[in-house]
Design an enzyme around this catalytic site. Structure first.
Site: not given
Ligand code: GLN
Ligand code: ZN
Length: 754
Positions: A18, A483, A515, A598, A693
């Site tokens: 990595k 988060e 990873c 989620d 992304h």
């Molecule tokens: N609540 C998560 C976030 O926003 C959802 C992530 C995901 O779906 N992979 O990061």
């Protein structure tokens, strides 16, 4: 009988690969330093396997990024859009362009490798393949030179390669075009003295058609013509779909999975036997999970299998490549003793094989080792047996109404809209905001004890406040806390819930240099302290707008952890469901009106064979409902999903009975909308209007097009506006710009529609 291996983790014990890759991508090291460094890891990997007594060591399983990508590049399947000069076709720049994009074009797509959490680069079949390189043979030569070992080159087989490729216009033609290529590869290997080549065909465990199987036969007949090299046709991730056809293929050996495919493969063996002129490579220890093998039971299995195979024609090996395991438990010194002994990562798995290999020859000689393993197993069972009685009792006493919300969706919708008073096309996000370097640094400092709990807490609270302010300023309607306290959406809950341990160095490759560190779910799961209450209520106290409670669902927690296998996954899922239910109840009591659970990995866990799907979807949906159905009708439950094709699971999504789903929709060109529309999905739905992304700022028109398309099929009162996933990996500037545009778009359409 001989001991074989199918593949070994690539990253190195301390994720050396990595580091090398990322330094190379940042321009900090040269291509030749990357190659030298990587080959050193490869060599150490071989050395370890030599020491573990593996007789058939895989070579060519190592990769700079991914084995499917290696194969595509070998075959010259490099899309024209990257504009690469012919003479540079196989250099590393080209290779990484396909994986990560270059100035001319975005990368090839990435997909989950069967039902694992490993992602491969999807080959694009936009031209005729031609053989440019023979990477496995090069690896063979390196191994020979470095350690004087006769390795077993590993290559993806033609069927699996074509099956997982994109833009294959004609399946048969594509298969045919690979015939001369594989024939050449084998010929070159033979000339170099290779004895066995491992040809991976995991696609043979899928539900395939008889036409496909016939084509496999046809192609294998052609590619093996005039070749004296021994081919081990290797299957894994389940039982083969056409046993009799597979064992009749013109190859010297067949590799079968007796872990995931145990029941079926064993019964085929019993029913139809095994050809006397072939080798059987039996995958008898689990290459995908971390629990100690019951060695005595495994020995019985080996003996049983052996009775169907001609003498000296059997190998034992892991059920699949060890790529899906961390390297070693040696660094996990913080774990309780029993757990540390029970856990088997790649190196420890090889030791198990070593013991089994010796036990077959002379059981008495390894009696001490077998005894030790019995004791560990017993101690582990005792440990998990002493679980919270309360959990077991609650599970046993569950009633049907615990899985059902009090009133149906249509009525809830009315009650919730009166309470929440949200505008048309409410704008929201999926949960995470950028995890900027300061967030990572503070978390690392806190873990190392460099800052106090209070300092860390204050930092997080300030971050949340900043995030709320930003969202209000942008004009979002339903807010999130961002988060910041979470390293990872599963590991975070693994750290909070009972029944889990988190490893220090248990990294598993997810894609490229990325990873993940799956938590280890070893015992009964329960919640003995709040997990998210403080952060969410703090966020809610700072705004008049609703803030979503944010949790990870049971199936995703299971799919992204290493899960105990002494009880069923369904039961584990219900235990997690109950723990989440308690958290949700407390959120509700503290005034949180919207709670999102989620479950992005629900699709990925779908079994490979359709016959196993109903059962999985049934418990997966029930676990979600157990978590979410205890709330009042006015509390709105959201869920979020991404990564995958949803068309096979829309009924299950509907059965989850959430009030709102947000879903990744922008990457697949809006296909998702058609699938949901076709199945008359009629709950609230937030179609991701832009791809998070990529760093690029979406255009208004692109986002608008998603909603306009959706408006053709869905009532306007059902639609939400949101990005297609969490914003954690993006830069603050990108997020700010993109969200402002998104809200502008929502406002514009809102005006037009009302
Ligand atoms: N609540 C998560 C976030 O926003 C959802 C992530 C995901 O779906 N992979 O990061
Ligand atoms: Zn997502």
């Amino acid at each position: 009988m001989q001991v074989s291996n199918l593949g070994y983790p690539r990253m190195g014990r301390n994720r050396e690969l990595k580091k090398l890759l990322e330094e190379y991508w940042q321009g900090k090291i040269s291509e030749s330093s990357l190659i030298t460094g990587a080959q050193e890891i490869e060599r150490q990997n071989w050395e370890k396997q030599v020491q573990a007594g593996v007789e058939w060591i895989p070579v060519g399983d190592f990769s700079f990024y991914d084995q499917m990508l290696d194969t595509a590049v070998m075959f010259g399947l490099i899309p024209d859009r990257f504009k690469i000069e012919d003479e540079n076709l196989t250099d590393l720049k080209t290779y990484f362009a396909v994986a990560r994009g270059n100035d001319h074009a975005p990368a090839n797509a990435m997909k989950k490798w069967f039902d694992t959490n490993y992602h491969y680069i999807v080959p694009e079949w936009d031209k005729e393949p031609k053989l440019l390189k023979n990477y496995p043979l090069e690896a063979y030569k390196r191994a020979k030179k470095a350690l004087n070992i006769d390795g077993k080159p590993v290559i993806i087989g033609p069927f699996t390669f074509v099956k997982l490729s994109k833009k294959v216009a004609d399946f048969k033609k594509a298969m045919e075009s690979l015939v001369p290529i594989y024939a050449q590869i084998f010929k070159d290997m033979e000339n170099e003295g290779v004895k066995w080549v491992q040809v991976d065909e995991p696609a043979l465990v899928l539900d395939i058609s008889s036409e496909e199987m016939n084509e496999v036969k046809n192609v294998y007949e052609k590619i093996t013509k005039g070749i004296s090299l021994s081919i081990m046709l290797q299957t894994y991730f389940g039982s083969v779909s056409y046993y009799n056809d597979v064992i009749s293929l013109p190859v010297s050996g067949i590799g079968l999975d007796f872990v995931q495919g145990l029941e079926d493969n064993l019964s085929y063996l019993e029913q139809y036997g095994f050809p006397k002129d072939k080798y059987l490579a039996a995958g008898v220890i689990n290459g995908r999970n971390v629990w100690q093998t019951d060695l005595r039971k495994c020995l019985e299995l080996i003996k049983k299998i052996e009775s169907y195979v001609a003498s000296d024609r059997m190998w034992i090996q892991p059920s699949c490549s060890l790529l899906h395991l961390p390297v070693t438990t040696a660094d996990e010194t913080h774990l309780p003793e029993v757990l540390k002994r029970t856990l088997k990562f790649a190196d420890e798995r090889l030791m198990e094989l070593n013991i089994l290999g010796r036990a077959v020859k002379d059981a008495a000689q390894v009696e001490d080792e077998l005894k030790e393993s019995d004791e560990t197993l017993k101690a582990y069972r005792e440990m998990t047996g002493q679980t919270d009685e309360k959990v077991r009792k609650r599970i046993a006493e569950l009633k049907e109404e615990d899985f059902k919300r009090e009133v149906p969706f249509v009525e809830r919708k009315r009650i919730q809209s009166e309470k929440l008073k949200l505008p048309l096309l409410p704008a929201t996000t999926i949960g995470s905001f950028p995890q900027t370097p300061d967030v990572r640094r503070m978390r690392a400092d806190f873990k190392k004890g460099k800052i106090t709990q209070d300092e860390y807490r204050k930092f997080i609270r300030d971050k949340i406040a900043e995030c709320i302010k930003l969202q209000e300023d942008i004009g979002l309607d339903v807010l999130v806390h961002g988060e910041f306290e979470r390293n990872d959406m599963v590991e975070y809950f693994g750290e909070k819930l009972k029944g889990f341990v988190v490893t220090k160095n248990g990294w598993v490759q997810s894609y490229g240099s990325r990873c993940v560190k799956p938590p280890i779910l070893y015992g009964d799961v329960w919640r003995d302290e709040p997990m998210t209450i403080e952060e969410i209520t703090h966020a809610q106290s700072l705004t008049q707008k609703p803030v979503k409670g944010m949790l990870t669902g049971p199936v995703t927690i299971i799919n992204w952890s290493f899960v105990r296998d002494d009880i069923g996954r369904d039961e584990v899922a219900y235990q997690i469901g109950l723990a989440l239910r308690d958290e949700i109840q407390e959120l509700e009591e503290k005034g949180i009106d919207i709670i999102q659970v989620d479950d992005p990995a629900l699709r990925e866990g779908l079994p490979l064979k359709s016959k196993d799907r109903d059962n999985y979807l049934n418990w997966a949906v029930r676990a979600f409902k157990l978590a979410t159905s205890g709330v009042k009708p006015e509390t709105q439950i959201h869920t979020h999903m991404c990564y995958g094709e949803f068309k096979d699971i829309i009924q299950a999504i509907d059965d989850m009975d959430a009030d709102v789903i947000s879903i990744e929709a922008s990457r697949a060109g809006g296909d998702v909308i058609d699938h949901f529309a076709k199945q008359k999905y009629s709950r609230d739905i937030g179609l991701g209007v832009y791809d998070i992304h990529s760093p690029r700022i979406p255009k208004m028109e692109e986002m608008e097009a998603v909603i306009r398309k959706a408006l053709k099929y869905f009532d306007k009162s059902l639609l939400w506006v949101n990005p297609d996933c969490g914003l954690k990996t993006r830069k603050p500037g990108e997020v700010d710009a993109a969200l402002r545009k998104m809200v502008e778009m929502a406002l514009k359409l809102r005006q037009e529609l009302s």
